[in-house]
Scaffold this motif. Structure first.
Motif, short mmCIF file in Angstrom:
data_model
loop_
_atom_site.label_atom_id
_atom_site.label_comp_id
_atom_site.label_asym_id
_atom_site.label_seq_id
_atom_site.Cartn_x
_atom_site.Cartn_y
_atom_site.Cartn_z
N UNK A 360 0.84 -1.20 0.00
CA UNK A 360 0.00 0.00 0.00
C UNK A 360 0.88 1.25 0.00
N UNK A 361 0.26 2.38 -0.33
CA UNK A 361 0.95 3.67 -0.31
C UNK A 361 -0.08 4.77 -0.18
N UNK A 362 0.29 5.87 0.51
CA UNK A 362 -0.59 7.02 0.62
C UNK A 362 -0.27 7.99 -0.52
N UNK A 363 -1.27 8.37 -1.31
CA UNK A 363 -1.04 9.38 -2.34
C UNK A 363 -0.86 10.76 -1.71
N UNK A 364 -0.57 11.75 -2.54
CA UNK A 364 -0.30 13.09 -2.02
C UNK A 364 -1.53 13.70 -1.36
N UNK A 365 -2.69 13.54 -1.99
CA UNK A 365 -3.92 14.09 -1.42
C UNK A 365 -4.45 13.17 -0.34
N UNK A 366 -4.95 13.71 0.77
CA UNK A 366 -5.46 12.89 1.87
C UNK A 366 -6.79 12.23 1.48
N UNK A 367 -7.17 11.23 2.30
CA UNK A 367 -8.47 10.61 2.13
C UNK A 367 -8.48 9.38 1.25
N UNK A 368 -7.31 8.91 0.82
CA UNK A 368 -7.25 7.74 -0.05
C UNK A 368 -6.03 6.90 0.28
N UNK A 369 -6.08 5.65 -0.14
CA UNK A 369 -4.96 4.72 -0.01
C UNK A 369 -4.88 3.92 -1.30
N UNK A 370 -3.67 3.75 -1.81
CA UNK A 370 -3.45 2.93 -3.00
C UNK A 370 -2.97 1.56 -2.56
N UNK A 371 -3.62 0.49 -3.03
CA UNK A 371 -3.19 -0.86 -2.69
C UNK A 371 -2.78 -1.60 -3.95
N UNK A 372 -1.78 -2.47 -3.82
CA UNK A 372 -1.31 -3.30 -4.92
C UNK A 372 -2.03 -4.64 -4.84
N UNK A 373 -2.67 -5.01 -5.97
CA UNK A 373 -3.43 -6.25 -6.03
C UNK A 373 -3.11 -7.01 -7.32
N UNK A 374 -3.59 -8.24 -7.40
CA UNK A 374 -3.33 -9.05 -8.59
C UNK A 374 -4.03 -8.46 -9.81
N UNK A 375 -5.08 -7.68 -9.57
CA UNK A 375 -5.80 -7.04 -10.68
C UNK A 375 -5.25 -5.66 -10.99
N UNK A 376 -4.15 -5.28 -10.34
CA UNK A 376 -3.54 -3.98 -10.57
C UNK A 376 -3.69 -3.06 -9.38
N UNK A 377 -3.09 -1.88 -9.42
CA UNK A 377 -3.22 -0.93 -8.31
C UNK A 377 -4.67 -0.44 -8.20
N UNK A 378 -5.12 -0.23 -6.96
CA UNK A 378 -6.50 0.23 -6.74
C UNK A 378 -6.52 1.29 -5.65
N UNK A 379 -7.38 2.29 -5.83
CA UNK A 379 -7.53 3.34 -4.83
C UNK A 379 -8.68 3.01 -3.89
N UNK A 380 -8.43 3.19 -2.57
CA UNK A 380 -9.45 2.95 -1.54
C UNK A 380 -9.76 4.26 -0.84
N UNK A 381 -11.05 4.53 -0.65
CA UNK A 381 -11.47 5.73 0.07
C UNK A 381 -11.31 5.51 1.57
N UNK A 382 -10.45 6.32 2.21
CA UNK A 382 -10.29 6.22 3.66
C UNK A 382 -10.65 7.54 4.34
N UNK A 383 -11.47 8.32 3.66
CA UNK A 383 -11.82 9.63 4.19
C UNK A 383 -12.54 9.54 5.53
N UNK A 384 -13.20 8.41 5.81
CA UNK A 384 -13.89 8.28 7.08
C UNK A 384 -12.92 8.22 8.25
N UNK A 385 -11.62 8.01 7.96
CA UNK A 385 -10.62 8.01 9.03
C UNK A 385 -10.18 9.43 9.38
N UNK A 386 -10.46 10.38 8.51
CA UNK A 386 -9.91 11.73 8.70
C UNK A 386 -10.68 12.48 9.78
#
Length: 386
Positions: A360-386
């Motif tokens: 996983x990696x945090x992009x520059x803008x808050x509220x999201x997380x990028x995860x590496x998967x077998x289907x390719x990189x995917x963005x996850x909304x984590x804004x509820x953590x903010x």
């Protein structure tokens, strides 16, 4: 698992799978199960004329963004992902779109790390270590299974700091490893992680206790396996550094800390005997995490530990900073655990399952997380953590 010989492996051409989540142990255990489609493709490839993946550039793929991604990290304002058969991709829009970068090898890449926005390294099968100085736009080979064999033999044949018995023992292990490889000229040991700090000190590590050190920002590498309290040659999975502190994690509760005076990684006693897939040190807080959601925290460099209830059983595969005093842990199922490093309280978010997560990696803008998967990189909304 106990490896009887350093670097020993059954072959140099592994199946195209992920190494970072190894819960097994020997070389055939250094991979997750291959999908039927991928297995069929591999069988077809094997039946055709052989192309050395160390000498072949990665193929350009039209749908690269949907190809298996095994690791992802932040590089300044960009994101860089690596995956099967040498695939390297860059995103300049916080993971919305991805562009493939040329890769000089076609072996599977399993981890990527950036020191800053320009300087980075990627590691993978057949002892491949790639480096970039332009943010991932271009890459060169610093080490591979062939050059590593030459480096190891030269080092241990001329190591003035080793006694004759130890040097000969290490040379025998190198010879055994190459003799059991499908190509005797290649050291098949996969590299699994790399870290190089801003001062140019760094380490690359991998299966069967493999460890090399650099003090010149990767311009040269010195074998360092004998500088570890790892006589059983446990696989080394993760490294983290902050200031003068350096930690390595591995199998069967293995955790080591660099003793700079002794120039050796000394073992730290931990209350857990399962695999630690990751270690992280930040502002006096040391965490180690791994199988079945196990997470341990130390505030005194590993002398004492406290187990943290992560509220789930899936293997933890990554940890990223989530603001001051918080760390976001990621499970292989994509579940996210936000750890307050002061109170050790956790919040859990169960992301709808959409495939196994490897990194996983945090992009520059808050509220999201990028995860590496077998289907390719995917963005996850984590804004509820903010």
């Amino acid at each position: 698992m106990k490896a009887s010989h350093l670097f020993s492996c059954s072959g140099s051409k592994y199946s195209s799978t992920v190494l970072a989540l190894l819960a097994g142990a020997c070389c055939v255990g250094l991979a997750l199960q291959v999908s039927p489609v991928l297995a069929s493709a591999q069988a077809e490839q094997a039946s055709s004329s052989f192309h050395d993946p160390l000498q072949q550039s990665a193929l350009t793929q039209l749908g690269a963004a949907s190809e298996p991604a095994l690791a992802v990290t932040r590089a300044g304002e960009s994101l860089v992902s690596v995956g099967l058969r040498g695939l390297i991709m860059i995103s300049n829009d916080d993971g919305e779109t991805w562009t493939q970068s040329p890769s000089p090898v076609a072996v599977d890449l399993v981890q990527v790390y950036f020191q800053n926005e320009l300087n980075g390294w990627a590691v993978g099968h057949d002892s491949v270590l790639l480096s970039t100085t332009d943010g991932g736009l271009s890459w060169v080979v610093q080490l591979d299974g062939r050059s590593l064999v030459t480096l190891l033999k030269k080092h241990y044949a001329n190591a003035s700091d080793l006694d004759e018995f130890e040097a000969e023992s290490m040379l025998r292990e190198v010879d055994l490893a190459t003799s059991t490889s499908s190509d005797p000229d290649i050291m098949a040991t996969p590299f699994l992680d790399v870290f190089v700090d801003e001062q140019g000190e760094g380490y690359v590590l991998g299966a069967f206790g493999m460890l090399l050190r650099t003090t010149d920002n990767g311009a040269s590498w010195e074998p360092w396996t004998e500088h570890t309290d790892n006589d059983r040659r446990m696989h080394l999975y993760s490294i983290d550094m902050q200031g003068d502190e350096v930690y390595l994690s591995g199998e069967q509760g293995l955790l080591m800390r660099l003793d700079r005076e002794a120039q050796r990684f000394v073992q730290i006693e931990t209350p857990y005997t399962g695999t630690f897939f990751g270690v992280r040190v930040s502002d006096g807080v040391l965490i180690a995490y791994g199988l079945r959601g196990n997470l341990y925290v130390s505030r005194d460099s590993g002398d004492n530990w406290q187990q943290v209830n992560t509220q789930q059983q899936a293997t933890l595969v990554d940890a990223v900073s989530d603001g001051a005093g918080h760390i976001l842990l990621v499970s292989e199922r994509g579940e996210l655990i936000r750890l307050n490093t002061e109170t050790l309280e956790t919040d859990l978010i169960a992301v709808p399952y959409s495939g196994q997560v490897y990194s996983s990696a945090k992009p520059e803008k808050p509220g999201a997380l990028i995860v590496a998967q077998f289907s390719g990189p995917r963005k996850i909304d984590i804004s509820q953590f903010q």
